[in-house]
Design a protein around this motif. Structure first.
Motif, mmCIF file in Angstrom:
data_model
loop_
_atom_site.group_PDB
_atom_site.id
_atom_site.type_symbol
_atom_site.label_atom_id
_atom_site.label_comp_id
_atom_site.label_asym_id
_atom_site.label_seq_id
_atom_site.Cartn_x
_atom_site.Cartn_y
_atom_site.Cartn_z
ATOM 1 N N SER A 364 0.829 -1.212 0.000
ATOM 2 C CA SER A 364 0.000 0.000 0.000
ATOM 3 C C SER A 364 0.861 1.259 0.000
ATOM 4 O O SER A 364 0.472 2.286 -0.558
ATOM 5 N N GLN A 405 -7.434 -0.091 -0.260
ATOM 6 C CA GLN A 405 -7.582 -1.283 0.572
ATOM 7 C C GLN A 405 -8.725 -1.110 1.574
ATOM 8 O O GLN A 405 -9.543 -1.991 1.743
ATOM 9 N N ASP A 487 -5.843 -1.918 -4.904
ATOM 10 C CA ASP A 487 -5.008 -2.242 -3.749
ATOM 11 C C ASP A 487 -5.716 -3.289 -2.882
ATOM 12 O O ASP A 487 -6.536 -2.944 -2.043
HETATM 13 MG MG LIG Z 1 -1.968 -2.873 2.018
#
Ligand SMILES: [Mg+2]
Ligand SMILES: Nc1ncnc2c1ncn2[C@@H]1O[C@H](COP(=O)(O)OP(=O)(O)O)[C@@H](O)[C@H]1O
Length: 566
Positions: A364, A405, A487
């Motif tokens: 990330s 995410q 992500d």
């Molecule tokens: Mg991540």
């Protein structure tokens, strides 16, 4: 504000005329030469009453204008200040919001702005009012009789001292009350957001006793404040009474040698009483000023903050599809964690690029660097062969669809949450259906009675983690981005659904540059190029089959995940 000052002067001018008028009336009445019978007396009384009411009316009229100008001014400044702070919040970057907690950010714009407004409105108004009124009254009193003025004002120093003492005590206590109150609201807020955990663990009694303890403390502190408050007004009244007594007694003595008239004594009593409230408000105003100063300082700290990410280029930018990381490293300043280390890779136009690694390996962070949420500590990122710091970052972001995410959905309808991603705001219902079918979430939306109008969030429907992720995918797709970044956005859907979505997205992935981040091989198997990340370092690079043949980390991961699936 200048108008307000003018109105303060005018209002007080009429206010001070009232005792002066009473003075001349009393003196007139005691001459008794003009009054021969009862009807003369009544006519005179009507005339006096009428004029007195006129003065009172004028005083009230200008008081109205005064509040209309000064309080309105403070509201206008409050409005400007709130907008200024909010704009600053939008200007500042990701790292600023990581540094400051939400409660603090909220307080600046509500609590602190409120304190500053209290100063600009009532604070300024009462201060100027006291200064003007005091000057006018003292001038009049000295004009009437300087010696008596001196005696009447004798208790004043004592009164000022007492007011100062009592109000600083009151400030301290009310500060303590406020502290306990904010502790209490945090407690309440946390109970509500964590209510499911509290109930699941059956901790209601503990939470309740914690609240009762805080509420008790709040009550006790308030009791102390009430006590001081209750002593305050009687003290002031007592001292004013003392002054009144002095005017009558000393004034009475003075009438023996005719240095003062009865009317003048009456005027003195009026004047002294007119000073009560303005003086009593001194302590309150002092505390308003102190609090506003502290608040303005906190606000200024935020307004002076300069964003670390500044867009230096306002020329239009059209993303052609090439991305390059050159020896990029990134260390989080707050934790000192080296999340990305000496990372290099190239993504060519229309390629599907995948990043795979365990949780916490730095995936990330790479995405955030690519979106320029923060700049690399070392190395450089090139977009179409230009350093990311030199391109128009707003244009670049506009052409990018990120599926983060952690999904964030607004407390709004499903339709609006998807449309949030759209650049072209004219999104038709058929567009929405097409996109949500691609993201494999349409069949869920269809199940809600209000379809795309279904409300989400606190007062609406709660979605499952997987449904939220798929809405988030729809939001990115509707943007028709030149760069698609996913992500770990399929982590909460099962492998079967994942396969359907990836199949649906095939043409979208092929027609643009895409970055897929995952910890699951099934999500990225078909990518053109895959890099394996561990501890922020690139361990392996290649296509799926190449990496399998390499017999390294990737192939171990693959075998393990294959076994798990089986
Ligand atoms: Mg991540
Ligand atoms: N905002 C942050 N502040 C400090 N450290 C962070 C922050 N975000 C992530 N980290 C740390 O950086 C490392 C990489 O995190 P991340 O990029 O989120 O990994 P991944 O996405 O692969 O799970 C982790 O050790 C994590 O604890």
């Amino acid at each position: 504000m200048l108008l307000g000052v003018l109105f303060i002067i005018l209002s007080n001018y009429f206010g001070v005329q009232m005792p002066m008028f009473v003075k001349s009336t009393v003196d007139e009445l005691f001459k008794t030469t003009t009054i021969k019978n009862i009807s003369d007396f009544l006519t005179l009384l009507l005339k006096i009453g009428g004029f007195y009411m006129f003065l009172a009316f004028m005083k009230g009229l200008f008081l109205f204008f005064l509040r209309q100008s000064i309080i309105i001014m403070s509201r206008l400044i409050e409005y400007d200040l709130k907008n200024e702070i909010y704009n600053q919040y939008q200007r500042l970057d990701y790292s600023f919001f990581k540094k400051n907690n939400t409660g603090d950010l909220m307080n600046r714009i509500s609590e602190d702005v409120g304190q500053v407004r209290m100063y600009l409105g009532p604070g300024v108004m009462y201060t100027i009012n006291l200064a003007v009124l005091f000057t006018m009254i003292i001038t009049q009193m000295i004009n009437i009789n300087a010696t008596l003025t001196l005696f009447v004002l004798l208790p004043l120093p004592l009164m000022s001292y007492l007011i100062y003492k009592v109000s600083s005590k009151m400030n301290k206590l009310s500060h303590q009350v406020q502290q306990e109150q904010s502790k209490m609201s945090t407690l309440i807020q946390e109970t509500f957001s964590g209510i499911r955990v509290i109930k699941a663990y059956s901790r209601e009694t503990e939470v309740k006793s914690k609240f009762t303890k805080s509420a008790d403390e709040y009550k006790n502190r308030n009791m102390k404040l009430v006590l001081v408050n209750a002593l305050f007004m009687p003290t002031i009244t007592f001292l004013i009474g003392l002054s009144t007594l002095l005017s009558i007694y000393i004034g009475g003595l003075m009438t023996y040698n005719n240095t003062i008239t009865l009317g003048e004594i009456v005027a003195f009593i009026f004047f002294v009483n007119n000073l009560t409230w303005p003086f009593a408000s001194v302590g309150w105003v002092t505390s308003i000023i102190q609090r506003a100063a502290a608040s303005q300082e906190r606000i200024n700290d935020f307004l002076k903050e300069v964003p670390e990410i500044i867009n230096m280029n306002n020329n239009p930018f059209k993303f052609k599809g090439k991305i390059e990381f050159k020896n990029v490293s990134y260390t989080y300043p707050n934790s000192g964690i080296k999340a990305v280390q000496n990372l290099s890779f190239t993504i060519n136009p229309n390629e599907t690029f995948a990043i795979i690694g365990k949780t916490g390996s730095g995936k990330s962070t790479i995405v955030n660097l690519l979106m320029r949420q923060f700049d690399p500590t070392e190395g450089e990122i090139l977009i179409d062969d230009i350093n990311i710091k030199d391109i128009n970052i707003h244009d670049f972001r506009k052409q990018t669809g990120v599926i983060p995410q952690d999904v964030f959905l607004f407390s709004d309808t499903i339709g609006n949450n998807i449309k949030f991603g759209a650049i072209d705001k004219n999104v038709s219902e058929s567009d929405l259906i097409l996109i949500t079918k691609k993201a494999h979430v349409y069949h869920n939306i269809e199940g809600f009675p209000d379809k795309f109008e279904t409300l989400l969030g606190e007062r609406g429907v709660n979605l499952s983690g997987g449904q939220k992720q798929r809405l988030s995918i729809a939001r990115a797709l509707i943007r028709k981005p030149n760069l698609l970044i996913m992500d770990d956005c399929l982590s909460a859907v099962d492998t079967e659904t994942e396969e359907i979505i990836l199949k649906n997205l095939k043409s979208d992935l092929n027609s643009r540059t895409s970055v897929i981040v995952s910890h699951r091989i099934s999500s990225i198997r078909n990518a053109d190029k895959i890099i394996v990340i561990d501890n922020g370092t690139k361990m392996e690079e290649g296509a799926h089959l190449e990496l399998i043949h390499l017999n390294g980390i990737y192939s171990v991961m693959y075998k393990k995940q294959l076994a798990e699936e089986k």
